[in-house]
Design an enzyme around this catalytic site. Structure first.
Site, PDB file in Angstrom:
ATOM      1  N   GLU A 172       0.819  -1.209   0.000  1.00  0.00           N
ATOM      2  CA  GLU A 172       0.000   0.000   0.000  1.00  0.00           C
ATOM      3  C   GLU A 172       0.859   1.268   0.000  1.00  0.00           C
ATOM      4  OE1 GLU A 172      -4.018  -1.757   2.084  1.00  0.00           O
ATOM      5  OE2 GLU A 172      -2.509  -0.883   3.375  1.00  0.00           O
ATOM      6  N   HIS A 414     -18.563  -9.325   5.454  1.00  0.00           N
ATOM      7  CA  HIS A 414     -17.230  -8.804   5.744  1.00  0.00           C
ATOM      8  C   HIS A 414     -16.623  -9.602   6.882  1.00  0.00           C
ATOM      9  CE1 HIS A 414     -14.368  -5.672   7.555  1.00  0.00           C
ATOM     10  NE2 HIS A 414     -13.863  -6.027   6.392  1.00  0.00           N
ATOM     11  N   HIS A 415     -15.429 -10.158   6.626  1.00  0.00           N
ATOM     12  CA  HIS A 415     -14.665 -10.881   7.640  1.00  0.00           C
ATOM     13  C   HIS A 415     -13.317 -10.209   7.822  1.00  0.00           C
ATOM     14  CE1 HIS A 415     -16.882 -14.996   6.899  1.00  0.00           C
ATOM     15  NE2 HIS A 415     -17.599 -14.137   7.601  1.00  0.00           N
ATOM     16  N   GLU A 416     -13.245  -9.263   8.735  1.00  0.00           N
ATOM     17  CA  GLU A 416     -11.932  -8.739   9.120  1.00  0.00           C
ATOM     18  C   GLU A 416     -11.341  -9.688  10.150  1.00  0.00           C
ATOM     19  OE1 GLU A 416      -8.594  -7.452   9.480  1.00  0.00           O
ATOM     20  OE2 GLU A 416      -9.766  -6.163   8.144  1.00  0.00           O
ATOM     21  N   HIS A 484      -8.603  -8.658   1.022  1.00  0.00           N
ATOM     22  CA  HIS A 484      -7.890  -7.412   1.283  1.00  0.00           C
ATOM     23  C   HIS A 484      -6.709  -7.675   2.222  1.00  0.00           C
ATOM     24  CE1 HIS A 484     -10.594  -4.009  -0.214  1.00  0.00           C
ATOM     25  NE2 HIS A 484     -11.008  -5.134  -0.777  1.00  0.00           N
ATOM     26  N   GLU A 503      -7.367  -6.676  -2.949  1.00  0.00           N
ATOM     27  CA  GLU A 503      -6.862  -5.312  -2.747  1.00  0.00           C
ATOM     28  C   GLU A 503      -5.370  -5.349  -3.057  1.00  0.00           C
ATOM     29  OE1 GLU A 503      -7.147  -1.941   0.733  1.00  0.00           O
ATOM     30  OE2 GLU A 503      -6.457  -3.955   1.244  1.00  0.00           O
ATOM     31  N   GLU A 509      -9.083   4.027  -0.467  1.00  0.00           N
ATOM     32  CA  GLU A 509      -9.129   4.415   0.947  1.00  0.00           C
ATOM     33  C   GLU A 509      -8.015   5.386   1.313  1.00  0.00           C
ATOM     34  OE1 GLU A 509      -8.749   0.947   3.358  1.00  0.00           O
ATOM     35  OE2 GLU A 509      -6.883   0.301   2.446  1.00  0.00           O
TER      36      GLU A 509
END
Length: 703
Positions: A172, A414-416, A484, A503, A509
């Site tokens: 990133e 969503h699974h963070e 991600h 990602e 973001e």
């Protein structure tokens, strides 16, 4: 059509190197030479139309606790050649069919002292080279540990490179454009802060690495089929302009634990004197195995909206309460907590997003922050951080499922994981079954923070095996994965097309975290997207974030027209309209393009491209005769000139052109745009201005 036969493509000669063989590409523009040096060190080189691309470069692996390693003292004991030519159909993609055409040379070498065998397999396409190491089952090489892979890429000059710093945990970063010799001096300023990061060298860079030579060759270095192996970075010897592979280590510093029979990923070198060939290349996909999923009918491209941007910009929060400084799942009683009033994933608000999706023809809604645990989810090396099935008190899972179903809208889970891999695997079957029980067919996984177990990296062999385990487990439940913070893709989506997005790069973001360079999106297709599609989350219409989130003074460095173009230039079967619904309602005429643009394609043609400066691409929507064009522009204004010769002859189309207005600028006037309609045929031409950080988008609908 598929052919596979032996052919005489080799030039065998005995030079002062001891042994050399040549292989040519099907169009004979590329020539690869394999040679053994006098000490038995394997080498290769590559030329394109007579120009050096890769000068003689060493091959081999250094092994742990092995005096000899696999570096030299080799003798060629066999060489075989073949030609392969097939056409295959991807489940989704930029084109309806892909040609896989290459000439192959498989060299079997034996290490004299140890009697160990390696096969080095080369595949030469018209647009580049792929090669890998193969370790057959044998008594003298069974279990072995890689200390470092010593594959070299000796460049023929001090090329211009479009690079990000080598890092074991993140990609990133904004891209830097410089000469290879300048990387060392620019490395510190090329690094920005991240939730997890670990650089390894001031001259280390990541793949896919894009370069341009002074005499106009475009070169791209990457890898394909990264399975049961560590992610490869490149470390530059900037005195000799030689890159050497640098694998991501496991927690104990080892670069890979191998068991024969096995192989490395493919190392890839794309090359052309036309930059369009790099973007159109399918080498990465072709070097992966065919699809292993028998029934792919459940894998469908998705255009979605979601409760995300308002949290990224600090307008809302993932957490439900401010009462608890720490939580323990199954013990903490959320029914006694006071809601903080900023929690976005509540039933009423999510239904508003479902309504917006239904009214505007979107397939799905993504909701983050729906499940317990967000109050202390990050930065504590916490193992049991989420259970992926327990909602907050204000999120009615079943009620939302029924409401979405009544509106014809799917929900995206969503699974963070908070990078706690063991915890995710512990809950995976239960979490996936929970998804199916509640109508979720796709999940966005996340791995923010340092990997748990402590000491592992995001791109090590062990962690890569986890990502693959999740992907294959998802097949059992017919679930699509959007990963991600995972390892950057290497074409595995051909084999497992339920990997519909990743990602693994600096996405939208970061426009809310201080901004990205305005030419960032003119580089990503040459780098990150070489391995597979990116969930870039485009479509931001309000560039001044403080207007709706007063504590955030970030600015989105893009014009509105540029944001529209991203739906075409940043290929993905998974596309998000990322902005807030209220911002789309302010610009309904421009929003129409996002509603209209396809997410799956029968054909794609790259019209104008130059890395770091501009990209213009047109794509034909799946199953239709409609085309869409996207142009993204870098920091300097430019006039684009294209023809519509890709359209069907003798037919007329209505083209709606969404473009930067006069005076548009990514920083000072980003929302200045014009919309006009014209009739076009395959003989039409378009001359269109693109502002700094701008671009244009065109929908072309058959009359």
């Amino acid at each position: 059509m598929k052919t596979n036969f032996f052919t005489c493509l080799l030039l065998v000669c005995f030079l002062n190197t001891g042994f050399a063989q040549q292989l040519k590409s099907p169009d004979e523009n590329l020539t690869m030479t394999f040679a053994l040096l006098n000490d038995g060190t394997p080498t290769y080189s590559l030329t394109y139309k007579g120009k050096d691309v890769i000068k003689p470069s060493k091959l081999g692996l250094e092994l742990k606790n092995d005096k000899k390693s696999l570096l030299n003292d080799f003798t060629v004991i066999d060489s075989q050649t073949s030609t392969f030519d097939e056409t295959w159909k991807p489940v989704w993609g930029e084109v309806a069919t892909i040609r896989n055409h290459y000439n192959e040379l498989a060299i079997t070498i034996n290490q004299n002292e140890t009697d160990r065998i390696i096969v080095i397999r080369f595949r030469l396409f018209n647009d580049g080279l792929g090669f890998r190491y193969e370790f057959p089952l044998q008594k003298n090489l069974t279990y072995f540990t890689i200390k470092e892979e010593r594959t070299q890429f000796a460049m023929a000059g001090d090329h211009t490179a479009y690079w990000i710093a080598g890092d074991y945990d993140t990609q990133e970063y904004d891209y830097t454009t410089s000469k290879l010799s300048e990387i060392r001096g620019l490395s510190k300023e090329a690094i920005s802060s991240n939730a997890s990061q670990m650089q390894f060298s001031p001259t280390g860079v990541q793949t896919a690495l894009m370069m341009k030579t002074d005499d106009g060759l475009y070169i791209n270095l990457h890898e394909a089929a990264l399975i049961n192996y560590a992610c490869m970075h490149l470390n530059l010897d900037d005195k000799n302009m030689v890159f050497e592979s640098c694998l991501t280590p496991n927690s104990n510093g080892d670069k890979g634990n191998m068991q024969a029979a096995c192989q490395s990923p493919w190392r890839t070198i794309m090359v052309s004197d036309d930059a369009r060939d790099i973007l159109a290349s399918k080498i990465t996909l072709n070097l992966n195995d065919p699809c292993k999923i028998d029934d792919t009918s459940w894998i469908k491209p998705i255009k979605y909206v979601g409760v995300w941007w308002e949290m990224i910009t600090d307008k809302s929060t993932w957490s439900y309460t401010n009462d608890y400084p720490s939580v323990q799942l199954g013990i903490t009683d959320y029914s006694k907590a006071k809601p903080n009033g900023t929690h976005a994933a509540n039933t009423k608000h999510v239904k508003e997003y479902i309504d917006f999706a239904a009214e505007n023809g979107f397939d799905a809604v993504l909701v983050e922050g729906w499940n317990e645990g967000w109050e202390d989810w990050f930065g504590h090396e916490k193992d049991f951080v989420f259970d992926f099935v327990t909602p907050y008190p204000d999120f009615d899972v079943k009620g939302i499922h029924e409401y979405a179903k009544s509106k014809g809208v799917k929900m995206i889970m969503h699974h963070e994981t908070s990078a706690s891999i063991r915890n995710y695997e512990r809950h995976l079957d239960k979490a996936f079954q929970f998804m199916k029980d509640n109508g979720y067919d796709a999940v966005k996984t996340g791995y923010v923070g340092n990997i748990v177990p402590v000491g592992e990296h995001h791109y090590s062999q062990w962690t890569n095996n986890h990502y693959q385990y999740v992907l294959e487990k998802a097949v059992d439940y017919k679930i699509m994965i959007n990963g991600h913070e995972a390892v950057r893709p290497t074409g595995i989506c051909r084999t497992y097309p339920n990997l519909i997005g990743n990602e693994a790069a600096r996405g939208t973001e970061f426009q809310a975290f201080g901004g990205s360079k305005p030419n960032h999106v003119t580089i990503l297709p040459f780098t990150r997207l070489i391995g597979g599609p990116m969930d870039y989350t485009p479509g931001i219409f309000e560039m001044n974030i403080s207007k709706f989130s007063p504590t955030n003074d970030s600015h989105v460095n893009s014009t509105l027209a540029n944001q529209l173009a991203l739906y075409v230039t940043m290929y993905s079967p998974l596309q998000m309209a990322a902005d807030l619904p209220e911002n789309y309602n302010r610009f309904t005429d421009a929003f129409q393009f996002i509603k209209d643009v396809a997410v799956d394609w029968d054909d794609s043609k790259y019209l104008e491209v130059e890395p770091g400066q501009y990209i213009t691409v047109t794509r034909k929507a799946k199953g239709t005769n409609n085309w869409f064009i996207g142009n993204v522009n870098g920091v300097n204004s430019r006039t684009s000139n294209i023809t519509f010769d890709f359209l069907e002859k003798e037919k007329k189309y209505e083209a709606t052109i969404y473009a930067d207005a006069k005076g548009a600028h990514y920083k000072t006037n980003p929302q200045a745009y014009t919309i006009r309609k014209i009739t076009v045929t395959n003989k039409s031409k378009l001359t269109q201005y693109s502002a700094p950080g701008g671009g244009y988008a065109v929908s072309i609908i058959e009359k």
